[in-house]
Motif scaffolding. Structure first.
Motif, PDB file in Angstrom:
ATOM      1  N   THR A   7       1.034  -1.392  -0.077  1.00  0.00           N
ATOM      2  CA  THR A   7       0.015  -0.039  -0.066  1.00  0.00           C
ATOM      3  C   THR A   7       0.802   1.031  -0.029  1.00  0.00           C
ATOM      4  O   THR A   7       1.943   1.355   0.909  1.00  0.00           O
ATOM      5  N   VAL A  13       1.835   6.990  -4.577  1.00  0.00           N
ATOM      6  CA  VAL A  13       0.511   6.943  -5.519  1.00  0.00           C
ATOM      7  C   VAL A  13       0.970   7.417  -6.732  1.00  0.00           C
ATOM      8  O   VAL A  13       0.505   7.023  -7.975  1.00  0.00           O
ATOM      9  N   ILE A  37      -7.889   6.708 -10.544  1.00  0.00           N
ATOM     10  CA  ILE A  37      -7.058   7.385  -9.125  1.00  0.00           C
ATOM     11  C   ILE A  37      -7.224   8.706  -8.890  1.00  0.00           C
ATOM     12  O   ILE A  37      -7.498   9.245  -8.113  1.00  0.00           O
ATOM     13  N   HIS A  40     -10.503   9.603  -7.485  1.00  0.00           N
ATOM     14  CA  HIS A  40     -10.620   9.283  -6.153  1.00  0.00           C
ATOM     15  C   HIS A  40     -10.000  10.347  -5.423  1.00  0.00           C
ATOM     16  O   HIS A  40     -10.296  10.516  -4.183  1.00  0.00           O
ATOM     17  N   THR A  48      -6.813   8.895  -0.608  1.00  0.00           N
ATOM     18  CA  THR A  48      -6.430   8.107  -1.672  1.00  0.00           C
ATOM     19  C   THR A  48      -5.384   7.088  -1.632  1.00  0.00           C
ATOM     20  O   THR A  48      -5.604   5.885  -2.029  1.00  0.00           O
ATOM     21  N   ILE A  52      -5.141   2.260  -2.404  1.00  0.00           N
ATOM     22  CA  ILE A  52      -4.358   1.813  -3.587  1.00  0.00           C
ATOM     23  C   ILE A  52      -3.607   0.549  -2.952  1.00  0.00           C
ATOM     24  O   ILE A  52      -2.957   0.507  -1.985  1.00  0.00           O
ATOM     25  N   THR A  54      -0.383  -2.139  -4.670  1.00  0.00           N
ATOM     26  CA  THR A  54       0.334  -2.476  -5.823  1.00  0.00           C
ATOM     27  C   THR A  54       1.225  -3.840  -5.573  1.00  0.00           C
ATOM     28  O   THR A  54       1.130  -4.276  -4.293  1.00  0.00           O
ATOM     29  N   MET A  66      -7.419  -0.486  -6.824  1.00  0.00           N
ATOM     30  CA  MET A  66      -7.873   0.567  -6.264  1.00  0.00           C
ATOM     31  C   MET A  66      -9.280   0.132  -5.486  1.00  0.00           C
ATOM     32  O   MET A  66     -10.010  -0.547  -6.298  1.00  0.00           O
ATOM     33  N   ASP A  68     -12.428   1.050  -4.751  1.00  0.00           N
ATOM     34  CA  ASP A  68     -13.435   1.792  -5.154  1.00  0.00           C
ATOM     35  C   ASP A  68     -14.473   1.891  -4.043  1.00  0.00           C
ATOM     36  O   ASP A  68     -15.247   2.974  -3.963  1.00  0.00           O
TER      37      ASP A  68
END
Length: 288
Positions: A7, A13, A37, A40, A48, A52, A54, A66, A68
């Motif tokens: 994260t 980001v 993104i 958001h 935000t 997220i 990764t 992401m 949502d």
């Protein structure tokens, strides 16, 4: 090689968005876009980064997701990893195990582009499919026709107009003027255009926000809305054309949007603005 789930920090980001920019291509299916993104970011940078996720291998991001919503993950994978078994198996593990911090127990949904090996493995895990969505695309090689109404940029000073239209269009109380103000303060604000269509009395009738992924790459429409008092008068088509023209000015090769297939009015509006319908897509769902 180990695949690491992470994260990102607020600064991280940007790295995730940079990866998404590289993965956008006119030949690729509808997928998570850096504009998703960006939209958001109406909740601010601090709101935000925590949503997220990764996945990285050998220091390179190979998948981005992401949240949502707490039970909805929207995600995509690097083009060269669409059928990568190691990536797919790690993703399935992380999606299925609540302790990994991606999705909770119970009913959840995952939006992922068609063609991923992930879909095959989720089917083995007995994940089902949800209601269909319709992707729509418009090529931006040629100039976009005039929308035929007054179009004005929606900046911080018009933030309340922006919120008013979205609340009316989507029958919700959530959008506030802070949404537009937060996007204006974002580090990627150069990639976004927010426009309003105004009637003869100077009232805002429709708004659109469009996001560039860089020159030569497809841009995204997210969101577009028409005030309830102005429906059926062509403002949806007009503001969509204006958004497509703005993306072309930013160097986008095409414009993309995806809407629920049951929203016949939205599909008709985008088609009237020159968008072509592509094959329907469906989220994957795990029933609680």
């Amino acid at each position: 090689m180990t695949i690491a789930l992470g994260t990102p920090t607020v600064d991280g980001v940007r790295e995730a968005m940079a990866a998404l920019r590289e993965w956008q291509d006119d030949g690729a299916p509808m997928q998570l876009h850096p504009g998703d993104i960006g939209w958001h970011h109406r909740f601010g940078a601090a709101g935000t980064a925590p949503v997220i996720r990764t996945w990285s291998r050998d220091g390179r991001i190979v998948a981005v997701g992401m949240l949502d919503a707490p039970r909805l993950l929207r995600m995509t994978v690097a083009p060269d990893a669409f059928r990568d078994e190691d990536v797919a198996r790690r993703l399935v593990e992380d999606l299925c195990l609540p302790e990994r911090g991606v999705l909770p127990e119970g009913a959840v949904s995952v939006e992922a582009p068609p063609g991923l090996l992930l879909h095959d493995l989720l089917s083995v895990e007995e994940w089902g499919v949800d209601a269909p969505w319709t992707p729509l695309f418009r090529d931006l090689t040629e100039p976009v026709e005039d929308p035929g109404v007054r179009i004005t940029p929606i900046g911080p000073d018009q933030a309340q107009d922006f919120a008013d239209v979205l609340r009316s269009a989507f029958a919700t109380s959530r959008p506030t003027s802070e949404y537009r103000l937060a996007m204006s303060a974002a580090p990627f604000s150069a990639d976004v255009r927010c426009l309003g269509a105004y009637d003869d009395q100077g009232d805002v009738a429709a708004v659109v926000t469009v996001w560039s992924a860089g020159p030569g790459r497809p841009g995204l429409v997210e969101p577009m809305g028409v005030h309830a008092n102005h429906r059926g008068r062509g403002y949806g088509r007009a503001i969509t054309l204006a958004g497509a023209a703005a993306l072309r000015e930013l160097g986008s090769s095409s414009s993309r949007v995806c809407t629920p297939s049951t929203n016949a009015g939205a599909v008709a509006t985008y088609r009237a603005a020159g968008f072509e319908v592509r094959k329907e897509v469906r989220d994957r769902v795990r029933v609680g």
